[in-house]
Design an enzyme around this catalytic site. Structure first.
Site, PDB file in Angstrom:
ATOM      1  N   ASP A 248      59.141  14.534  90.913  1.00 59.80           N
ATOM      2  CA  ASP A 248      59.781  13.304  91.356  1.00 59.80           C
ATOM      3  C   ASP A 248      58.906  12.557  92.348  1.00 59.80           C
ATOM      4  O   ASP A 248      57.751  12.901  92.573  1.00 59.80           O
ATOM      5  CB  ASP A 248      61.201  13.549  91.856  1.00 59.80           C
ATOM      6  CG  ASP A 248      61.262  14.679  92.823  1.00 59.80           C
ATOM      7  OD1 ASP A 248      60.406  14.732  93.719  1.00 59.80           O
ATOM      8  OD2 ASP A 248      62.162  15.534  92.687  1.00 59.80           O
ATOM      9  N   LYS A 270      64.082   9.907  91.119  1.00 60.59           N
ATOM     10  CA  LYS A 270      64.966  10.291  92.192  1.00 60.59           C
ATOM     11  C   LYS A 270      64.472   9.868  93.556  1.00 60.59           C
ATOM     12  O   LYS A 270      64.110  10.669  94.390  1.00 60.59           O
ATOM     13  CB  LYS A 270      65.238  11.797  92.190  1.00 60.59           C
ATOM     14  CG  LYS A 270      66.457  12.123  91.405  1.00 60.59           C
ATOM     15  CD  LYS A 270      67.331  13.211  91.959  1.00 60.59           C
ATOM     16  CE  LYS A 270      66.631  14.333  92.666  1.00 60.59           C
ATOM     17  NZ  LYS A 270      67.416  15.535  92.751  1.00 60.59           N
ATOM     18  N   MET A 383      66.010  11.381 105.118  1.00 62.58           N
ATOM     19  CA  MET A 383      66.578  10.240 104.371  1.00 62.58           C
ATOM     20  C   MET A 383      67.321   9.271 105.286  1.00 62.58           C
ATOM     21  O   MET A 383      68.362   8.744 104.913  1.00 62.58           O
ATOM     22  CB  MET A 383      67.541  10.754 103.279  1.00 62.58           C
ATOM     23  CG  MET A 383      66.825  11.512 102.187  1.00 62.58           C
ATOM     24  SD  MET A 383      67.948  12.234 100.970  1.00 62.58           S
ATOM     25  CE  MET A 383      68.435  13.746 101.756  1.00 62.58           C
TER      26      MET A 383
HETATM   27  N1  SAH Z   1      63.224  18.945 100.023  1.00 64.70           N
HETATM   28  C1  SAH Z   1      62.561  17.997 100.906  1.00 64.70           C
HETATM   29  C2  SAH Z   1      63.467  16.889 101.365  1.00 64.70           C
HETATM   30  C3  SAH Z   1      63.941  16.017 100.269  1.00 64.70           C
HETATM   31  S1  SAH Z   1      64.955  14.700 100.856  1.00 64.70           S
HETATM   32  C4  SAH Z   1      61.978  18.763 102.103  1.00 64.70           C
HETATM   33  O1  SAH Z   1      62.248  19.958 102.261  1.00 64.70           O
HETATM   34  O2  SAH Z   1      61.231  18.154 102.861  1.00 64.70           O
HETATM   35  C5  SAH Z   1      63.799  13.391 100.998  1.00 64.70           C
HETATM   36  C6  SAH Z   1      63.501  13.081 102.441  1.00 64.70           C
HETATM   37  O3  SAH Z   1      62.620  14.030 102.982  1.00 64.70           O
HETATM   38  C7  SAH Z   1      62.798  11.774 102.648  1.00 64.70           C
HETATM   39  O4  SAH Z   1      63.708  10.694 102.655  1.00 64.70           O
HETATM   40  C8  SAH Z   1      62.192  11.978 104.026  1.00 64.70           C
HETATM   41  O5  SAH Z   1      63.147  11.816 105.031  1.00 64.70           O
HETATM   42  C9  SAH Z   1      61.810  13.423 103.972  1.00 64.70           C
HETATM   43  N2  SAH Z   1      60.392  13.643 103.632  1.00 64.70           N
HETATM   44  C10 SAH Z   1      59.902  14.288 102.591  1.00 64.70           C
HETATM   45  N3  SAH Z   1      58.548  14.321 102.616  1.00 64.70           N
HETATM   46  C11 SAH Z   1      58.187  13.664 103.729  1.00 64.70           C
HETATM   47  C12 SAH Z   1      56.941  13.370 104.349  1.00 64.70           C
HETATM   48  N4  SAH Z   1      55.775  13.735 103.801  1.00 64.70           N
HETATM   49  N5  SAH Z   1      56.952  12.667 105.507  1.00 64.70           N
HETATM   50  C13 SAH Z   1      58.104  12.292 106.078  1.00 64.70           C
HETATM   51  N6  SAH Z   1      59.308  12.561 105.538  1.00 64.70           N
HETATM   52  C14 SAH Z   1      59.357  13.235 104.386  1.00 64.70           C
END
Ligand code: SAH
Length: 464
Positions: A248, A270, A383
């Site tokens: 995704d 997504k 998010m």
């Molecule tokens: N499973 C993922 C989260 C998915 S929800 C995890 O464990 O990180 C998606 C959210 O994760 C995004 O909206 C953001 O808030 C955060 N996110 C994911 N990757 C990121 C990154 N490289 N830098 C900042 N925020 C990130």
């Protein structure tokens, strides 16, 4: 080829080590691991050697080397600091036709010892013919990181089943196809993960039916926050085995490049409001692909079980009886914290940390504000970018000081990372001013003060 590589059986065999210092200890350790009966000749012994002698596990002749002491061992290793002594040992051994190694001295040695990657019963030996031992050691380090720690268990497992598989598949080609499927499939992963209980019955089932070992499986893999360096070894290995990958928006292109080249790639989208495929369709797609016998890699940003809907995705697999495996990844909160210099907990500032989603449902937050506004706590909001103004306001309305430090980290851990620090009062305006985009995390709490001091690597400082 300057040297002929062999693997020598030393169980219960007499071996002689001349020298009692640290270098000798290292050689003694290896010889003992190979089951050798060891005699050490040295006036004095380093503590580790002395302890083995005391325990009756190693024989000791407490004197300088003399040719009469040679005996008839299978191997001799000279590890004293005196070249003359080493030369004498080497000469005696050669005269008696016994293979001899002088540590770090290829000229005096009849054989040399390689750098070893030990996944017994699988052992890899690396040599540069004694010319550049450092290079051999570097190569060993690379191989160590490439070869899963569980490979030894896998080799033992394959050895244990060898005869039964041979009896079941009499044709060499058939046998090879079977082993190739098993050793790269979910069963091998289970063996390497040490879950032996299931393995025997699964193997029985595979050997009993023709079709099942062609069966597919799903790997739900956390790819970490974006920087390929932060993948786990296991994630990388499965990425290189997969037949098809579902990914995704959060999975960075640099990461996708590490997936096996001829694997099929399917984008399932997504991002908020941009659902390329509804969740149910993703679930049934995975089921269908696995049933076609393919190894499906479901690659997720961060950790699959942290705001990743990983639980829902494997639920339908479990229902259909499809083998699956979940590989944890570094969640973006950990990645952002480390790369922005914001420890999530700290003796002086925060004794707990809370991860929440700032995603609004029907225009309002479904958040436990009293729990979020506690003192001495860090809150990380996933998010939350699109609702940042409402979030910061909520913290203040529910009792947090407007001056509470807060940060936003965009594209954490990647070359594109930007970190903005401010307070609950000014963070929303700062984010807007700098055009911060998703993915971004919001971090609220006193620990944010440390960002300037502890950020070890700020690729793109913002605001001068
Ligand atoms: N499973 C993922 C989260 C998915 S929800 C995890 O464990 O990180 C998606 C959210 O994760 C995004 O909206 C953001 O808030 C955060 N996110 C994911 N990757 C990121 C990154 N490289 N830098 C900042 N925020 C990130």
């Amino acid at each position: 080829m300057d040297y002929f590589p062999i693997f020598m059986k030393l169980q219960g065999e007499a071996c002689l080590l001349v020298g009692g210092g640290e270098v000798a200890v290292r050689k003694a350790r290896l010889l003992r691991e190979a089951g050798a009966r060891l005699t050490v000749i040295a006036p004095e012994l380093a503590p580790e050697l002395a302890a083995w002698v005391k325990a009756g596990e190693v024989e000791h002749i407490a004197a300088p080397f003399h040719p009469d002491m040679l005996g008839c061992p299978r191997l001799v290793i000279a590890a004293t600091q005196l070249r003359e002594v080493n030369r004498q040992v080497a000469d005696c051994a050669k005269a008696a036709g016994i293979p001899v190694n002088v540590v770090d001295d290829p000229e005096l040695s009849g054989f040399i010892t390689p750098a070893i990657i030990d996944r017994s019963p699988m052992v890899i030996a690396v040599s540069t013919g004694g010319k550049v031992p450092v290079l051999a050691r570097l190569m060993r380090a690379r191989l160590e990181s490439l070869i899963p720690a569980g490979y030894g268990a896998l080799a033992r497992f394959a050895g244990d089943w060898r005869d039964r598989v041979k009896a079941r598949f009499t044709q060499v080609d058939e046998r090879r196809a079977f082993w190739e499927a098993v050793l790269q499939g979910p069963l091998a992963e289970a063996v390497m993960a040490g879950s032996d209980a299931r393995v025997a019955s699964d193997m029985d089932a595979l050997l009993a039916s023709d079709a099942r070992w062609h069966e597919g499986c799903v790997y739900l893999v956390g790819a970490g926050p974006g920087n390929p360096d932060l993948l786990t070894f296991r994630a990388l290995r499965l990425m290189q085995q997969a037949d098809v990958v579902l990914y995704d928006k959060l999975v960075a292109p640099e990461l996708l490049e590490l997936v096996r080249r001829d694997a099929e790639r399917i984008y399932v989208g997504k991002a908020r409001a941009d659902h390329a495929l509804p969740q149910d369709d993703i679930n049934s797609l995975m089921v269908r692909l696995a049933k076609e016998g393919r190894r499906v890699l479901r690659l997720k940003g961060g950790d699959p079980f942290t705001f990743g809907r990983g639980g829902e995705e494997i639920d339908s697999l479990a229902e259909e009886g499809i083998p699956f495996e979940v590989v944890p990844g570094i969640t973006s909160a950990s990645g952002a914290a480390a790369y922005a210099g914001i420890p999530l907990t700290h003796r002086d500032y925060a004794q707990s940390v809370v991860f929440v989603t700032g995603h609004m449902k029907d225009g309002s937050f479904n958040l436990d504000w009293p729990a979020l506004t506690r003192e001495q706590q860090t809150v990380v909001v996933y998010m939350g970018l699109s609702s940042i103004a409402g979030l910061c306001e909520g913290f203040i309305l529910h009792g947090k000081a407007a001056t509470t430090p807060a940060a936003i980290v965009e594209w954490a851990t990647t070359a594109r990372q930007r970190t903005l620090t401010g307070t609950l009062a000014d963070l929303p305006a700062l984010a807007q001013e700098h055009g911060i985009q998703s993915p971004a995390l919001i971090i609220v709490g006193e620990v944010v003060q440390l960002a300037d001091r502890l950020a070890w690597y700020r690729r793109k400082p913002v605001g001068g």
